[in-house]
Design an enzyme around this catalytic site. Structure first.
Site, PDB file in Angstrom:
ATOM      1  CB  CYS A 149     -36.399 -70.742  83.291  1.00 48.68           C
ATOM      2  SG  CYS A 149     -35.744 -72.238  82.566  1.00 48.68           S
ATOM      3  CG  HIS A 150     -30.316 -69.516  82.474  1.00 54.61           C
ATOM      4  ND1 HIS A 150     -30.960 -69.647  81.261  1.00 54.61           N
ATOM      5  CD2 HIS A 150     -29.385 -68.545  82.317  1.00 54.61           C
ATOM      6  CE1 HIS A 150     -30.432 -68.787  80.402  1.00 54.61           C
ATOM      7  NE2 HIS A 150     -29.474 -68.097  81.014  1.00 54.61           N
TER       8      HIS A 150
END
Length: 184
Positions: A149-150
């Site tokens: 998700c980064h």
């Protein structure tokens, strides 16, 4: 142990020189089920309580666990810059519906060293216009780093939010060569 005979084993690992602090890794027989950033005592207590409640099972500290050995090895290799794709079995028990659909697309469709916008990810799962819902899915991600998700950013190039904090997001993107390393 729950009615399925399943239990969760967990350990806290350091993150080497990545700058993201200690990580809590938890696994079931099905695979890695949880990764938690900044795993000091308060985060550990909260995460373990959530795992007990949501999975309805025992949670046991087991740093030498066979089921945690490969996740620990792959995280060390990732933070050393030697691993670009995790190849771990994942237990998706903590994610469902739209969130799981988005997270699975992220895991398979956004490789190391790349980023994607929230809106682009919404389109990939057939829900154009659901950028905010994608943001909520990122916030619910029980497997950050492995389910990256980064790598999800705003359409204007801003970093957007991140459950592990923006400094952690910057460190992960710098590790992957997306952002320059900070000068100090």
């Amino acid at each position: 142990m729950n009615s399925d005979g399943q239990f969760v084993e967990w350990a806290v690992i350091g993150s080497g020189d990545s700058g993201v602090g200690p990580l809590l890794l938890a696994a079931t027989d099905a695979g890695l089920v949880c990764v938690a950033f900044h795993a000091g005592p308060a985060v550990r207590r909260k995460t373990l309580a959530q795992l007990r409640t949501r999975l309805g099972t025992d949670v046991t500290e087991a740093p030498g666990s066979v089921r945690l050995a490969e996740p620990i090895r792959q995280f060390a290799a990732y933070f050393a810059g030697e691993l670009r794709a995790f190849t771990l079995p994942l237990d998706w028990s903590l994610s469902a519906g739209f969130n799981r659909q988005v997270l699975r697309e992220l895991a398979t469709g956004v490789p190391y060293g790349t980023v994607v916008g929230y809106g682009d990810l919404a389109e990939r799962v057939g829900q154009p216009g659901a950028a905010q819902a994608v943001g909520a899915a990122m916030g619910s991600n029980p497997l950050p780093v492995v389910v990256p998700c980064h790598r999800v950013v705003e359409s204007d190039g801003e970093l957007g939010g991140f459950g592990g904090g923006l400094e952690t997001k910057r460190a992960l993107l710098a590790l992957e060569g997306v952002l320059p390393q900070p000068l100090f």
